[in-house]
Design an enzyme around this catalytic site. Structure first.
Site, short mmCIF file in Angstrom:
data_model
loop_
_atom_site.label_atom_id
_atom_site.label_comp_id
_atom_site.label_asym_id
_atom_site.label_seq_id
_atom_site.Cartn_x
_atom_site.Cartn_y
_atom_site.Cartn_z
N ASN A 53 1.05 -1.45 0.18
CA ASN A 53 -0.09 -0.40 0.27
C ASN A 53 0.80 1.50 0.02
OD1 ASN A 53 -1.81 1.92 0.02
ND2 ASN A 53 -2.35 1.15 2.71
N LYS A 90 0.03 4.22 -0.11
CA LYS A 90 -0.53 5.68 0.61
C LYS A 90 -0.68 7.04 -0.25
CE LYS A 90 -0.05 3.28 4.44
NZ LYS A 90 -0.45 3.38 6.11
N HIS A 103 -9.56 0.76 5.07
CA HIS A 103 -8.32 0.69 5.79
C HIS A 103 -8.28 1.68 6.61
CE1 HIS A 103 -3.95 2.33 6.42
NE2 HIS A 103 -3.55 1.33 5.56
N GLU A 119 -6.67 4.37 8.05
CA GLU A 119 -6.59 5.72 7.69
C GLU A 119 -8.21 6.34 6.83
OE1 GLU A 119 -1.75 5.46 7.36
OE2 GLU A 119 -3.03 5.34 5.42
N GLU A 150 -5.50 -5.58 10.29
CA GLU A 150 -4.07 -4.36 10.37
C GLU A 150 -4.40 -3.60 11.34
OE1 GLU A 150 -2.04 -2.22 7.32
OE2 GLU A 150 -4.22 -1.69 6.62
N GLY A 208 2.37 2.46 11.32
CA GLY A 208 3.36 3.56 10.73
C GLY A 208 4.22 3.51 12.43
N SER A 218 3.33 -2.05 10.02
CA SER A 218 4.61 -2.58 10.70
C SER A 218 5.33 -3.87 10.11
CB SER A 218 5.42 -1.39 12.10
OG SER A 218 4.34 -0.68 12.55
N GLY A 240 3.40 -1.94 4.51
CA GLY A 240 3.24 -0.11 3.97
C GLY A 240 4.81 0.16 3.21
#
Length: 250
Positions: A9, A11, A95, A97, A167, A173, A212, A233
């Site tokens: 991903n 982003k 997701h 976010e 996730e 992150g 992560s 990520g």
């Protein structure tokens, strides 16, 4: 046996030029993955979808988000027909976010999942709990609601085309990782819910772990029986680190 799957991903990263460089290098990367019987893909920004798909047509290329409506007055949104015109057949849905920053709910995710499946596309549906929910022992109730509400109305036949990503929000992150035991416990729990919803089809659905994930820790996650791959990520942005992920997957 379910095939291992790695999806990067990106982003809000990479210009079109940078995406093109990665796409060119991914041709050899894909050959390496195929030699180990691993599926790989990336989800670039909308602006780079065509660049990556055109350069490496055999790579799984997905969108990071999509609107459930086919067209209309939805400023800034992208529809399924627009993605299909580019040859895109996958999209992330839900997701963390998107849920956190753009107020996506299980209901809006459900609309997207159903719309994608109706168009013969693959939803990669993301679920996971926040740090507060984790510390309060609410992981499983939260994840169960996300699965049941987000997949409401999905038929047993269409469920074959689902991919799920667990996730934990507190590990995305942050450098904090759910242990392999925690990740496996939740992924196994997800599969029991999928079995309740879809019967034997649940054994064919790939469940990924994300949070992560790095070349140094991917092997321990992939050794777990209910973890079929990873949604990655930062470690997916460079060809070298992506190659290390493939090398270390087991």
């Amino acid at each position: 046996m379910r095939t291992k799957l790695l999806v990067g991903n990106w982003k809000m990263n990479k210009t079109r030029a940078e995406a093109l460089d990665f796409a060119k290098a991914s041709i050899e990367l894909l050959k390496f993955a195929q030699s180990k019987q691993i599926q790989i893909g990336v989800t670039p920004t909308y602006l780079s979808l065509d660049v990556v798909k055109h350069t490496n047509p055999n790579l799984i290329v997905g969108a990071q988000n999509v609107n459930a409506k086919e067209s209309g007055a939805y400023t800034g949104e992208i529809s399924i027909p627009m993605l299909k015109e580019l040859g895109i057949e996958w999209s992330l849905v839900g997701h963390s976010e998107r849920r956190t920053y753009y107020a996506e709910t299980n209901h809006t995710c459900n609309e997207k999942v159903l719309a994608l499946l109706a168009n013969k596309m693959t939803p990669l549906y993301c679920v996971g709990e926040t740090l507060g929910q984790f510390e309060a022992g609410l992981t499983k109730p939260i994840v169960e609601a996300q699965i049941r509400e987000g997949l409401k109305g999905v038929s047993q036949e269409d469920a074959r085309h689902l991919v799920i990503a667990y996730e934990p929000v507190w590990s995305i992150g942050t450098g904090k990782n759910a242990s392999k035991e925690i990740a496996e416990d939740v992924c196994h729990f997800i599969r029991t819910i999928l079995k309740d919803l879809f019967g034997g089809v649940s054994e064919k659905i790939q469940i990924l772990y994300g949070g992560s994930v790095k070349p140094t820790n991917i092997k321990e996650y992939m050794a777990m029986p209910n973890i079929d791959g990873a949604l990655v990520g930062g470690a997916s942005l460079a060809v070298d680190s992506f190659a290390q992920l493939i090398e270390n997957i087991g």
